[in-house]
Write a protein that holds these residues in place. Structure first.
Motif, PDB file in Angstrom:
ATOM      1  N   SER A  85       0.826  -1.211   0.000  1.00 61.07           N
ATOM      2  CA  SER A  85       0.000   0.000   0.000  1.00 61.07           C
ATOM      3  C   SER A  85       0.863   1.266   0.000  1.00 61.07           C
ATOM      4  N   GLY A  86       2.197   1.100   0.089  1.00 64.41           N
ATOM      5  CA  GLY A  86       3.105   2.238  -0.007  1.00 64.41           C
ATOM      6  C   GLY A  86       3.778   2.662   1.278  1.00 64.41           C
ATOM      7  N   HIS A  87       3.655   1.871   2.344  1.00 62.18           N
ATOM      8  CA  HIS A  87       4.186   2.288   3.646  1.00 62.18           C
ATOM      9  C   HIS A  87       5.267   1.340   4.168  1.00 62.18           C
ATOM     10  N   ASP A  88       6.425   1.933   4.498  1.00 56.62           N
ATOM     11  CA  ASP A  88       7.501   1.185   5.139  1.00 56.62           C
ATOM     12  C   ASP A  88       7.030   0.793   6.533  1.00 56.62           C
ATOM     13  N   ASN A  89       7.472  -0.363   7.017  1.00 59.03           N
ATOM     14  CA  ASN A  89       7.053  -0.805   8.348  1.00 59.03           C
ATOM     15  C   ASN A  89       8.079  -1.744   8.950  1.00 59.03           C
ATOM     16  N   ARG A  90       7.999  -1.890  10.254  1.00 61.81           N
ATOM     17  CA  ARG A  90       8.952  -2.746  10.964  1.00 61.81           C
ATOM     18  C   ARG A  90       8.310  -3.304  12.229  1.00 61.81           C
ATOM     19  N   ILE A  91       8.820  -4.459  12.650  1.00 62.22           N
ATOM     20  CA  ILE A  91       8.431  -5.000  13.948  1.00 62.22           C
ATOM     21  C   ILE A  91       9.344  -4.341  14.972  1.00 62.22           C
ATOM     22  N   PRO A  92       8.778  -3.677  15.989  1.00 69.03           N
ATOM     23  CA  PRO A  92       9.612  -2.975  16.970  1.00 69.03           C
ATOM     24  C   PRO A  92      10.662  -3.888  17.606  1.00 69.03           C
ATOM     25  N   ASN A  93      11.828  -3.322  17.829  1.00 74.32           N
ATOM     26  CA  ASN A  93      12.943  -4.000  18.504  1.00 74.32           C
ATOM     27  C   ASN A  93      13.450  -5.238  17.772  1.00 74.32           C
ATOM     28  N   THR A  94      13.267  -5.267  16.459  1.00 71.01           N
ATOM     29  CA  THR A  94      13.796  -6.362  15.645  1.00 71.01           C
ATOM     30  C   THR A  94      14.382  -5.771  14.370  1.00 71.01           C
ATOM     31  N   ASP A  95      14.966  -6.622  13.571  1.00 72.33           N
ATOM     32  CA  ASP A  95      15.470  -6.179  12.269  1.00 72.33           C
ATOM     33  C   ASP A  95      14.504  -6.568  11.148  1.00 72.33           C
ATOM     34  N   LYS A  96      13.255  -6.857  11.488  1.00 72.08           N
ATOM     35  CA  LYS A  96      12.252  -7.259  10.497  1.00 72.08           C
ATOM     36  C   LYS A  96      11.587  -6.015   9.906  1.00 72.08           C
ATOM     37  N   VAL A  97      12.276  -5.422   8.922  1.00 69.50           N
ATOM     38  CA  VAL A  97      11.826  -4.204   8.262  1.00 69.50           C
ATOM     39  C   VAL A  97      11.377  -4.556   6.847  1.00 69.50           C
ATOM     40  N   VAL A  98      10.253  -3.978   6.434  1.00 66.76           N
ATOM     41  CA  VAL A  98       9.776  -4.154   5.068  1.00 66.76           C
ATOM     42  C   VAL A  98       9.637  -2.755   4.464  1.00 66.76           C
ATOM     43  N   ILE A  99      10.409  -2.505   3.418  1.00 66.48           N
ATOM     44  CA  ILE A  99      10.399  -1.211   2.736  1.00 66.48           C
ATOM     45  C   ILE A  99       9.494  -1.314   1.509  1.00 66.48           C
ATOM     46  N   ALA A 100       8.597  -0.327   1.377  1.00 67.20           N
ATOM     47  CA  ALA A 100       7.713  -0.295   0.216  1.00 67.20           C
ATOM     48  C   ALA A 100       8.529  -0.095  -1.055  1.00 67.20           C
ATOM     49  N   LYS A 101       8.158  -0.805  -2.107  1.00 63.50           N
ATOM     50  CA  LYS A 101       8.803  -0.603  -3.410  1.00 63.50           C
ATOM     51  C   LYS A 101       8.526   0.827  -3.867  1.00 63.50           C
ATOM     52  N   GLU A 102       9.432   1.354  -4.641  1.00 61.55           N
ATOM     53  CA  GLU A 102       9.323   2.739  -5.102  1.00 61.55           C
ATOM     54  C   GLU A 102       7.999   3.000  -5.824  1.00 61.55           C
ATOM     55  N   GLU A 103       7.566   2.059  -6.674  1.00 63.03           N
ATOM     56  CA  GLU A 103       6.307   2.272  -7.404  1.00 63.03           C
ATOM     57  C   GLU A 103       5.098   2.264  -6.455  1.00 63.03           C
ATOM     58  N   ASP A 104       5.162   1.488  -5.371  1.00 69.86           N
ATOM     59  CA  ASP A 104       4.075   1.492  -4.389  1.00 69.86           C
ATOM     60  C   ASP A 104       4.078   2.790  -3.591  1.00 69.86           C
TER      61      ASP A 104
END
Length: 125
Positions: A85-104
């Motif tokens: 949907s276009g939003h970067d997100n992460r699980i707090p206190n972890t390295d589980k980060v998901v970055i939105a693709k540029e087109e999203d």
């Protein structure tokens, strides 16, 4: 005899792994965004994942509170939907980060460009 013990152990392990999945598991994500339009998009993306029962994103803290059925979905699947949907997100206190693709990311409205310092600065806190 070895086969019977192996099957018995496998059966017990399966029972315990199924019980570990909760019907009403709570989770929290940090999701980048700046406004109520972002809030609506983030919550819609989260609730669009089968098994998510509750999603509430706080504009001020960027915390997304979730209740989900782990038998049907996972936090990682929710993270992927939010990124789509276009939003970067992460699980707090972890390295589980998901970055939105540029087109999203480029698909969000101009007022929602949370990666742009000027847009963030111009939103009320």
């Amino acid at each position: 005899m070895k086969k019977i013990l192996t099957l018995l152990c496998f059966g017990i392990a399966t029972i315990f792994s199924v019980q570990a999945q909760q019907k009403n598991a709570k989770a929290t994500l940090e999701v980048d965004g700046v406004c109520n339009s972002c809030k609506a998009r983030i919550e819609k993306a989260s609730l669009g994942v089968k098994g998510v029962k509750y999603a509430n994103w706080n504009v001020g803290t960027h915390q997304l509170s979730l209740i989900l059925d782990e038998r049907k979905t996972s936090v990682e699947q929710v993270q992927q939907a939010i990124a789509k949907s276009g939003h970067d997100n992460r699980i707090p206190n972890t390295d589980k980060v998901v970055i939105a693709k540029e087109e999203d990311y480029n698909g969000v409205a101009a007022c929602c460009k949370y990666r742009d310092e000027e847009v963030v600065k111009n939103h009320p806190k």
